[in-house]
Design a protein around this motif. Structure first.
Motif, PDB file in Angstrom:
ATOM      1  N   ILE A  39       0.864  -1.180   0.000  1.00 17.55           N
ATOM      2  CA  ILE A  39       0.000   0.000   0.000  1.00 17.55           C
ATOM      3  C   ILE A  39       0.896   1.224   0.000  1.00 17.55           C
ATOM      4  CG2 ILE A  39      -1.753   1.303   1.240  1.00 17.55           C
ATOM      5  CD1 ILE A  39      -2.850  -1.264   2.339  1.00 17.55           C
ATOM      6  N   ILE A  97      -6.865   4.948   2.982  1.00 18.27           N
ATOM      7  CA  ILE A  97      -6.100   3.728   3.294  1.00 18.27           C
ATOM      8  C   ILE A  97      -6.613   3.083   4.580  1.00 18.27           C
ATOM      9  CG2 ILE A  97      -3.836   2.868   4.023  1.00 18.27           C
ATOM     10  CD1 ILE A  97      -2.606   4.922   2.048  1.00 18.27           C
ATOM     11  N   GLU A 115      -8.038  -0.781   4.383  1.00 23.31           N
ATOM     12  CA  GLU A 115      -7.205  -1.875   4.883  1.00 23.31           C
ATOM     13  C   GLU A 115      -7.974  -2.942   5.666  1.00 23.31           C
ATOM     14  OE1 GLU A 115      -2.888  -2.612   7.023  1.00 23.31           O
ATOM     15  OE2 GLU A 115      -3.545  -0.574   6.539  1.00 23.31           O
TER      16      GLU A 115
END
Length: 212
Positions: A5, A21, A25
């Motif tokens: 990532i 993010i 995740e």
């Protein structure tokens, strides 16, 4: 599956990219091995580029800059291209979450196309990208549960992206705006963001409107 990532925001902290993010995740299967890279804090070194060449998937999160990719991320992609062409021995899938300051998420379409073309040039498989409008708004609604209120579209589309990543597959590009009236977004942006930022920097409202 080994997944990288990559936070491509120029901001070292509190960026909209980091917000996306954090939301994505937990949706990625725990069976996968995830590594994080933040290129704004420190440029990548040779060993890190070599690590990226051994990944099964790369997930980029970055903001739109002049309808394109931020320059520091562009440099990183150019360098990574050289390593991949020399060292990569398998198909790597590329996914992306792009956000922009305009209300309309469709403004991200050129940056998505640039990333698609880079994948073709580099020999990678473009997996999927989603493009969110009104990215700067995200921190003002971060306490809203994902998939509800102004984050309804984001929740649905992050789920689509996560499903594509978990299946190591490809999916259609998705561009969208927040579930929030455009006039209300504009009013809040002017009065609670731009005017307040100007005031902190010793400027008045008329200074912002003044033509040079």
């Amino acid at each position: 599956m080994k997944i990288a990532i990559i936070d491509g925001s120029p901001k070292s902290k509190d960026s909209a990219s980091s917000f996306f993010i954090k939301k994505l995740e937990p949706m990625i299967s725990s069976e996968n091995e995830i590594s994080h890279y933040n290129i704004s804090k420190k440029p990548l070194v040779s060993e890190q580029y070599q690590e990226l060449c051994r990944m099964d998937a790369l997930i980029f999160a970055f903001p739109l800059y002049i309808d394109a990719i931020p320059s520091h991320l562009f440099r990183m992609l150019a360098t990574l291209e050289e390593y991949i062409k020399k060292e990569c021995q398998k198909t790597i899938y590329v996914y992306a979450i792009i956000n922009n300051g305009f209300y309309e998420g469709k403004q991200n379409h050129i940056a998505i196309k640039i990333l698609q073309n880079w994948c073709m040039r580099t020999g990678l498989q473009f997996g999927q990208a989603i493009g969110q409008g009104a990215g700067e708004m995200m921190h003002f609604v971060e306490k809203v549960p994902l998939g509800h209120g102004p984050l309804k579209n984001l929740g649905e589309n992050l789920n689509h992206l996560a499903d594509t990543i978990n299946s190591h597959n490809t999916g259609a590009t998705i561009v969208f705006s927040p579930n929030f009236p455009r006039f209300a977004w504009k009013f809040n942006a002017v009065h609670f963001f731009w005017n307040q930022s100007a005031k902190k920097n010793g400027l008045r409202k008329k200074d912002i409107l003044r033509r040079l």
